[in-house]
Design a protein around this motif. Structure first.
Motif, PDB file in Angstrom:
ATOM      1  N   UNK A   1       0.895  -1.261   0.108  1.00 41.55           N
ATOM      2  CA  UNK A   1       0.031   0.006   0.113  1.00 41.55           C
ATOM      3  C   UNK A   1       0.963   1.285  -0.098  1.00 41.55           C
ATOM      4  N   UNK A   2       0.307   2.463  -0.539  1.00 43.27           N
ATOM      5  CA  UNK A   2       0.856   3.612  -0.338  1.00 43.27           C
ATOM      6  C   UNK A   2       1.115   4.138   1.084  1.00 43.27           C
ATOM      7  N   UNK A   3       2.261   5.110   1.394  1.00 41.47           N
ATOM      8  CA  UNK A   3       2.556   5.420   2.708  1.00 41.47           C
ATOM      9  C   UNK A   3       1.537   6.413   3.106  1.00 41.47           C
ATOM     10  N   UNK A   4       0.403   6.702   2.393  1.00 44.94           N
ATOM     11  CA  UNK A   4      -0.889   7.528   2.897  1.00 44.94           C
ATOM     12  C   UNK A   4      -1.467   6.854   3.691  1.00 44.94           C
ATOM     13  N   UNK A   5      -1.458   5.439   3.690  1.00 45.90           N
ATOM     14  CA  UNK A   5      -2.242   4.492   4.527  1.00 45.90           C
ATOM     15  C   UNK A   5      -1.559   4.109   5.790  1.00 45.90           C
ATOM     16  N   UNK A   6      -0.311   4.472   6.053  1.00 44.06           N
ATOM     17  CA  UNK A   6       0.503   3.939   7.198  1.00 44.06           C
ATOM     18  C   UNK A   6      -0.229   4.061   8.416  1.00 44.06           C
ATOM     19  N   UNK A   7      -0.730   5.173   8.754  1.00 44.99           N
ATOM     20  CA  UNK A   7      -1.335   5.291   9.951  1.00 44.99           C
ATOM     21  C   UNK A   7      -2.419   4.374  10.248  1.00 44.99           C
ATOM     22  N   UNK A   8      -3.283   3.939   9.125  1.00 44.26           N
ATOM     23  CA  UNK A   8      -4.385   3.331   9.523  1.00 44.26           C
ATOM     24  C   UNK A   8      -3.892   1.785   9.457  1.00 44.26           C
ATOM     25  N   UNK A   9      -2.911   1.572   8.694  1.00 47.01           N
ATOM     26  CA  UNK A   9      -2.499   0.087   8.703  1.00 47.01           C
ATOM     27  C   UNK A   9      -1.598  -0.313   9.966  1.00 47.01           C
ATOM     28  N   UNK A  10      -0.768   0.854  10.388  1.00 50.23           N
ATOM     29  CA  UNK A  10      -0.183   0.632  11.611  1.00 50.23           C
ATOM     30  C   UNK A  10      -1.043   0.257  12.853  1.00 50.23           C
ATOM     31  N   UNK A  11      -2.410   0.888  12.915  1.00 48.23           N
ATOM     32  CA  UNK A  11      -3.367   0.774  13.956  1.00 48.23           C
ATOM     33  C   UNK A  11      -3.925  -0.684  13.849  1.00 48.23           C
ATOM     34  N   UNK A  12      -4.150  -1.071  12.766  1.00 47.89           N
ATOM     35  CA  UNK A  12      -4.610  -2.535  12.359  1.00 47.89           C
ATOM     36  C   UNK A  12      -3.608  -3.552  12.866  1.00 47.89           C
ATOM     37  N   UNK A  13      -2.432  -3.213  12.498  1.00 52.43           N
ATOM     38  CA  UNK A  13      -1.295  -4.297  12.808  1.00 52.43           C
ATOM     39  C   UNK A  13      -1.185  -4.432  14.272  1.00 52.43           C
ATOM     40  N   UNK A  14      -1.201  -3.184  14.896  1.00 57.72           N
ATOM     41  CA  UNK A  14      -1.120  -2.940  16.289  1.00 57.72           C
ATOM     42  C   UNK A  14      -2.302  -3.900  17.122  1.00 57.72           C
ATOM     43  N   UNK A  15      -3.411  -3.873  16.444  1.00 59.34           N
ATOM     44  CA  UNK A  15      -4.648  -4.537  17.106  1.00 59.34           C
ATOM     45  C   UNK A  15      -4.665  -6.137  16.942  1.00 59.34           C
ATOM     46  N   UNK A  16      -3.684  -6.487  16.088  1.00 63.29           N
ATOM     47  CA  UNK A  16      -3.737  -7.914  16.110  1.00 63.29           C
ATOM     48  C   UNK A  16      -3.262  -8.639  17.621  1.00 63.29           C
ATOM     49  N   UNK A  17      -3.905  -9.441  18.052  1.00 58.28           N
ATOM     50  CA  UNK A  17      -3.881  -9.895  19.274  1.00 58.28           C
ATOM     51  C   UNK A  17      -2.689 -10.945  19.453  1.00 58.28           C
ATOM     52  N   UNK A  18      -2.489 -11.639  18.178  1.00 61.97           N
ATOM     53  CA  UNK A  18      -1.524 -12.795  18.057  1.00 61.97           C
ATOM     54  C   UNK A  18      -0.102 -12.325  17.461  1.00 61.97           C
ATOM     55  N   UNK A  19      -0.010 -11.044  17.128  1.00 60.72           N
ATOM     56  CA  UNK A  19       1.118 -10.433  16.548  1.00 60.72           C
ATOM     57  C   UNK A  19       1.515 -10.960  15.187  1.00 60.72           C
ATOM     58  N   UNK A  20       0.483 -11.447  14.530  1.00 58.28           N
ATOM     59  CA  UNK A  20       0.777 -12.174  13.330  1.00 58.28           C
ATOM     60  C   UNK A  20       1.094 -11.128  11.945  1.00 58.28           C
ATOM     61  N   UNK A  21       1.049  -9.789  12.251  1.00 58.87           N
ATOM     62  CA  UNK A  21       1.061  -8.838  11.128  1.00 58.87           C
ATOM     63  C   UNK A  21       2.423  -7.994  11.588  1.00 58.87           C
ATOM     64  N   UNK A  22       2.964  -7.352  10.406  1.00 58.43           N
ATOM     65  CA  UNK A  22       4.027  -6.158  10.532  1.00 58.43           C
ATOM     66  C   UNK A  22       4.035  -5.728   9.146  1.00 58.43           C
ATOM     67  N   UNK A  23       4.335  -4.331   9.296  1.00 61.79           N
ATOM     68  CA  UNK A  23       4.758  -3.465   8.133  1.00 61.79           C
ATOM     69  C   UNK A  23       6.109  -3.189   8.369  1.00 61.79           C
ATOM     70  N   UNK A  24       6.576  -3.388   6.601  1.00 54.69           N
ATOM     71  CA  UNK A  24       8.137  -3.343   6.598  1.00 54.69           C
ATOM     72  C   UNK A  24       8.250  -2.164   5.622  1.00 54.69           C
ATOM     73  N   UNK A  25       9.167  -1.267   6.214  1.00 51.06           N
ATOM     74  CA  UNK A  25       9.388  -0.011   5.382  1.00 51.06           C
ATOM     75  C   UNK A  25       9.999  -0.473   3.897  1.00 51.06           C
TER      76      UNK A  25
END
Length: 63
Positions: A39-63
């Protein structure tokens, strides 16, 4: 930016889908499907919130 999902950790709880439905959904197998892996950088804030909401830590954002 790239979204990475660890399907071995994912329990299909759907928190990511609830937070960012344009980028995540729980598939038929009961694990996350990343709809847009680069995704584009303009979505970083929303995606970071979604990644942080994962209770089993299955997601991450890589720059």
């Amino acid at each position: 930016m790239r979204i990475e999902a660890d399907l071995n950790k994912c329990d299909g709880l759907g928190m990511c889908e609830a937070m960012a439905p344009d980028f995540f959904e729980v598939g038929d197998e009961g694990t996350v499907v990343v709809l847009d892996e680069n995704p584009g950088e303009e979505h970083r804030t929303d995606l970071a919130a979604a990644v942080d909401a994962c209770p089993v830590l299955a997601l991450k954002l890589v720059s």
